[in-house]
Design a protein around this motif. Structure first.
Motif, PDB file in Angstrom:
ATOM      1  N   PHE A  29       5.991  -0.095   5.044  1.00 11.42           N
ATOM      2  CA  PHE A  29       5.173   0.480   6.388  1.00 11.42           C
ATOM      3  C   PHE A  29       3.859   0.014   6.302  1.00 11.42           C
ATOM      4  O   PHE A  29       3.210  -0.845   5.438  1.00 11.42           O
ATOM      5  CB  PHE A  29       5.024   1.885   6.042  1.00 11.42           C
ATOM      6  CG  PHE A  29       4.898   2.654   7.229  1.00 11.42           C
ATOM      7  CD1 PHE A  29       5.914   2.481   8.270  1.00 11.42           C
ATOM      8  CD2 PHE A  29       3.784   3.351   7.258  1.00 11.42           C
ATOM      9  CE1 PHE A  29       5.381   3.310   9.547  1.00 11.42           C
ATOM     10  CE2 PHE A  29       3.471   4.047   8.511  1.00 11.42           C
ATOM     11  CZ  PHE A  29       4.250   3.937   9.737  1.00 11.42           C
ATOM     12  N   LYS A  34       1.747  -5.718   2.268  1.00  8.68           N
ATOM     13  CA  LYS A  34       2.342  -6.817   2.259  1.00  8.68           C
ATOM     14  C   LYS A  34       1.725  -8.075   2.282  1.00  8.68           C
ATOM     15  O   LYS A  34       1.959  -9.238   1.458  1.00  8.68           O
ATOM     16  CB  LYS A  34       3.215  -6.672   3.601  1.00  8.68           C
ATOM     17  CG  LYS A  34       4.170  -5.548   3.676  1.00  8.68           C
ATOM     18  CD  LYS A  34       4.846  -5.418   5.031  1.00  8.68           C
ATOM     19  CE  LYS A  34       4.024  -5.343   5.956  1.00  8.68           C
ATOM     20  NZ  LYS A  34       3.459  -3.859   5.925  1.00  8.68           N
ATOM     21  N   THR A  35       0.718  -8.236   3.170  1.00  6.60           N
ATOM     22  CA  THR A  35      -0.195  -9.231   3.284  1.00  6.60           C
ATOM     23  C   THR A  35      -1.032  -9.526   1.772  1.00  6.60           C
ATOM     24  O   THR A  35      -0.992 -10.849   1.360  1.00  6.60           O
ATOM     25  CB  THR A  35      -1.317  -9.414   4.184  1.00  6.60           C
ATOM     26  OG1 THR A  35      -0.621  -8.971   5.507  1.00  6.60           O
ATOM     27  CG2 THR A  35      -1.985 -10.783   4.404  1.00  6.60           C
ATOM     28  N   SER A 170       2.831  -0.022  -4.665  1.00  9.81           N
ATOM     29  CA  SER A 170       1.707  -0.687  -4.556  1.00  9.81           C
ATOM     30  C   SER A 170       0.663   0.417  -4.881  1.00  9.81           C
ATOM     31  O   SER A 170       1.018   1.674  -4.725  1.00  9.81           O
ATOM     32  CB  SER A 170       1.570  -1.322  -3.421  1.00  9.81           C
ATOM     33  OG  SER A 170       1.640  -0.644  -2.319  1.00  9.81           O
ATOM     34  N   THR A 199       2.562  -2.552  -8.984  1.00  7.64           N
ATOM     35  CA  THR A 199       1.744  -3.565  -8.662  1.00  7.64           C
ATOM     36  C   THR A 199       0.349  -3.084  -8.274  1.00  7.64           C
ATOM     37  O   THR A 199       0.308  -1.799  -7.692  1.00  7.64           O
ATOM     38  CB  THR A 199       2.322  -4.689  -7.472  1.00  7.64           C
ATOM     39  OG1 THR A 199       1.273  -5.415  -7.102  1.00  7.64           O
ATOM     40  CG2 THR A 199       3.031  -3.987  -6.194  1.00  7.64           C
ATOM     41  N   VAL A 287      -6.283   2.438   6.740  1.00  6.59           N
ATOM     42  CA  VAL A 287      -4.899   2.852   6.417  1.00  6.59           C
ATOM     43  C   VAL A 287      -4.911   4.176   5.980  1.00  6.59           C
ATOM     44  O   VAL A 287      -5.758   4.806   4.934  1.00  6.59           O
ATOM     45  CB  VAL A 287      -4.121   2.129   5.174  1.00  6.59           C
ATOM     46  CG1 VAL A 287      -2.785   2.501   4.890  1.00  6.59           C
ATOM     47  CG2 VAL A 287      -4.256   0.871   5.281  1.00  6.59           C
TER      48      VAL A 287
HETATM   49  N1  LIG Z   1      -6.434   0.037  -4.112  1.00  5.20           N
HETATM   50  C1  LIG Z   1      -5.348  -0.529  -3.478  1.00  5.20           C
HETATM   51  N2  LIG Z   1      -5.389  -1.198  -2.410  1.00  5.20           N
HETATM   52  C2  LIG Z   1      -4.472  -2.106  -2.120  1.00  5.20           C
HETATM   53  C3  LIG Z   1      -3.391  -2.582  -3.027  1.00  5.20           C
HETATM   54  N3  LIG Z   1      -2.635  -3.358  -2.313  1.00  5.20           N
HETATM   55  C4  LIG Z   1      -3.108  -3.392  -1.122  1.00  5.20           C
HETATM   56  N4  LIG Z   1      -4.419  -2.806  -0.805  1.00  5.20           N
HETATM   57  C5  LIG Z   1      -5.246  -2.545   0.240  1.00  5.20           C
HETATM   58  O1  LIG Z   1      -4.666  -1.888   1.341  1.00  5.20           O
HETATM   59  C6  LIG Z   1      -5.110  -2.562   2.781  1.00  5.20           C
HETATM   60  C7  LIG Z   1      -3.776  -2.845   3.285  1.00  5.20           C
HETATM   61  O2  LIG Z   1      -3.388  -4.087   2.589  1.00  5.20           O
HETATM   62  P1  LIG Z   1      -2.458  -4.956   3.434  1.00  5.20           P
HETATM   63  O3  LIG Z   1      -1.867  -6.199   2.572  1.00  5.20           O
HETATM   64  O4  LIG Z   1      -3.374  -5.838   4.685  1.00  5.20           O
HETATM   65  O5  LIG Z   1      -1.207  -4.482   4.020  1.00  5.20           O
HETATM   66  P2  LIG Z   1       0.031  -4.800   4.915  1.00  5.20           P
HETATM   67  O6  LIG Z   1       1.197  -4.044   4.643  1.00  5.20           O
HETATM   68  O7  LIG Z   1       0.115  -6.100   5.101  1.00  5.20           O
HETATM   69  O8  LIG Z   1      -0.474  -4.190   6.443  1.00  5.20           O
HETATM   70  P3  LIG Z   1       0.005  -4.448   7.872  1.00  5.20           P
HETATM   71  O9  LIG Z   1       0.714  -5.756   7.751  1.00  5.20           O
HETATM   72  O10 LIG Z   1      -0.811  -3.744   8.830  1.00  5.20           O
HETATM   73  O11 LIG Z   1       1.297  -3.376   7.883  1.00  5.20           O
HETATM   74  C8  LIG Z   1      -6.045  -3.459   2.300  1.00  5.20           C
HETATM   75  O12 LIG Z   1      -7.096  -2.894   2.345  1.00  5.20           O
HETATM   76  C9  LIG Z   1      -5.794  -4.075   0.738  1.00  5.20           C
HETATM   77  O13 LIG Z   1      -6.867  -4.535   0.246  1.00  5.20           O
HETATM   78  C10 LIG Z   1      -3.426  -1.981  -4.376  1.00  5.20           C
HETATM   79  O14 LIG Z   1      -2.443  -2.248  -4.990  1.00  5.20           O
HETATM   80  N5  LIG Z   1      -4.378  -1.130  -4.593  1.00  5.20           N
END
Ligand SMILES: Nc1nc2c(ncn2[C@@H]2O[C@H](COP(=O)(O)OP(=O)(O)OP(=O)(O)O)[C@@H](O)[C@H]2O)c(=O)[nH]1
Length: 331
Positions: A29, A34-35, A170, A199, A287
């Motif tokens: 979601f 994901k990125t 995550s 993770t 988020v």
């Molecule tokens: N605290 C924490 N933050 C995380 C973690 N993984 C991702 N984030 C944060 O969550 C936010 C969203 O991460 P993305 O990787 O961009 O999420 P995404 O799923 O690609 O987002 P969309 O492509 O918009 O759906 C960012 O601010 C990341 O730094 C984690 O394991 N811990």
């Protein structure tokens, strides 16, 4: 394009494929990480030629710019959801990737946060040049259970989870041990997923990402065969809005704005500048209730602000948003 036409189109790629290229789909979601995972994967890929296909649901290709540091190509598919409204663009992009010389050693599709990975897998399975190596679904430990029960987004979230060969849980750094234990039990018992890996910021052993072939179908196959759910086009369920400006924000007003966005906003991301941080570009991630901005030296030649919001359909008053964002600009 119907499945028959897609098959004919994809048969062309078989002529170019000597061996079938492994394909990994990363779903999950909005904002689940994901990125973050993909970037980690690419940094740890030890010179492998990886082609990345990324789908931004909004009008601006934010994700493609956030994918950094790899040698292969990145193809961005935006303006809709690859599992439904722009599925044909996915087919065309896959044909293009399989034909590359030299061909990539691995293909990764980062789905948009509203896409259903099972539908993407069904499109990809039609391509004889590809071998589906796995569907990885990110689940945000802080939010996933509540989202799965939400009346607006719950169906999408549950379908994403059920499609997983492996769930990557995550943001476990943000939850307590009891919550983790509860999530593991729920994912196994209620969702039916067997493989769960925790993770933090996308850190996962590389062999889990690249060298795993899920020979047994994941729980997703069960969904596809036993629960022919109605697939709603995601453009009908979610809406996006973008704000672009050559001016900068006032940092204080921006903070107030981000803390008071409409309740239907599920995600906001993009690039911005503020008067208080000259010469720097911020990458915004919002988020749920959390938002953070990571600051970097500003690249020249792009508009100062490019932001995208994604929300439950019908919850965005575009005129009001335009006014509020414009009012947060520096005088
Ligand atoms: N605290 C924490 N933050 C995380 C973690 N993984 C991702 N984030 C944060 O969550 C936010 C969203 O991460 P993305 O990787 O961009 O999420 P995404 O799923 O690609 O987002 P969309 O492509 O918009 O759906 C960012 O601010 C990341 O730094 C984690 O394991 N811990």
């Amino acid at each position: 394009m119907g499945n028959g036409t897609r098959r004919a189109h994809l048969r062309q790629s078989a002529r170019f494929a000597v061996t079938r290229i492994p394909l990994t789909i990363i779903g999950g979601f909005l904002g689940s990480g994901k990125t973050t995972l993909l970037n980690r994967m690419l940094r740890g890929s030890a010179g492998r030629r990886i082609a990345v296909l990324v789908n931004d649901f909004g009008d601006i290709n934010i994700d493609a710019e956030l994918i950094t540091g790899h040698e292969g190509s990145t193809i961005s598919l935006s303006n809709g959801c690859i599992c439904c409204s722009i599925g044909d663009s996915l087919v065309e992009a896959l044909v293009e990737v399989v034909r590359m010389t030299p061909p990539p050693e691995h293909i990764v599709i980062e789905a948009s946060g509203v896409a259903e990975p099972q539908n993407i897998a069904e499109i990809a399975r039609l391509d004889p040049g590809l071998r589906l190596s796995g569907i990885l679904v990110m689940a945000d430990a802080e939010r996933v259970k509540e989202l799965a029960g939400d009346k607006f987004v719950g169906d999408t979230v549950r379908h994403q989870l059920c499609a997983a060969d492996m769930i990557l849980l995550s943001k476990v750094d943000r939850v307590l041990e009891e919550r983790k234990a509860d999530l593991h039990a729920w994912l196994r018992n209620a969702i039916g997923v067997k493989r769960i890996v925790e993770t933090v910021h996308g850190a996962v052993p590389m062999d889990v990402l690249f060298d795993t072939d899920f020979e047994e179908p994941g729980a997703g196959a069960t969904v596809a065969h036993h629960d022919h759910h109605d697939h709603h086009a995601h453009d009908d369920q979610f809406e996006t809005w973008a704000f672009v400006s050559d001016q900068e924000f006032d940092g204080g007003k921006l903070g107030e704005l981000l803390g008071s966005l409409p309740a239907g906003v599920l995600r906001a991301k993009g690039f911005l500048r503020t008067q208080q941080k000259p010469g720097q570009t911020g990458i915004l991630h919002l988020v749920g209730g959390h938002w953070e901005i990571a600051w970097h030296a500003a690249p020249a030649g792009t508009p100062a602000i490019r932001l995208v919001l994604i929300a439950v359909k019908g919850t965005l008053d575009r005129e009001a948003l335009q006014k509020r964002f414009a009012c947060a600009l520096a005088d």
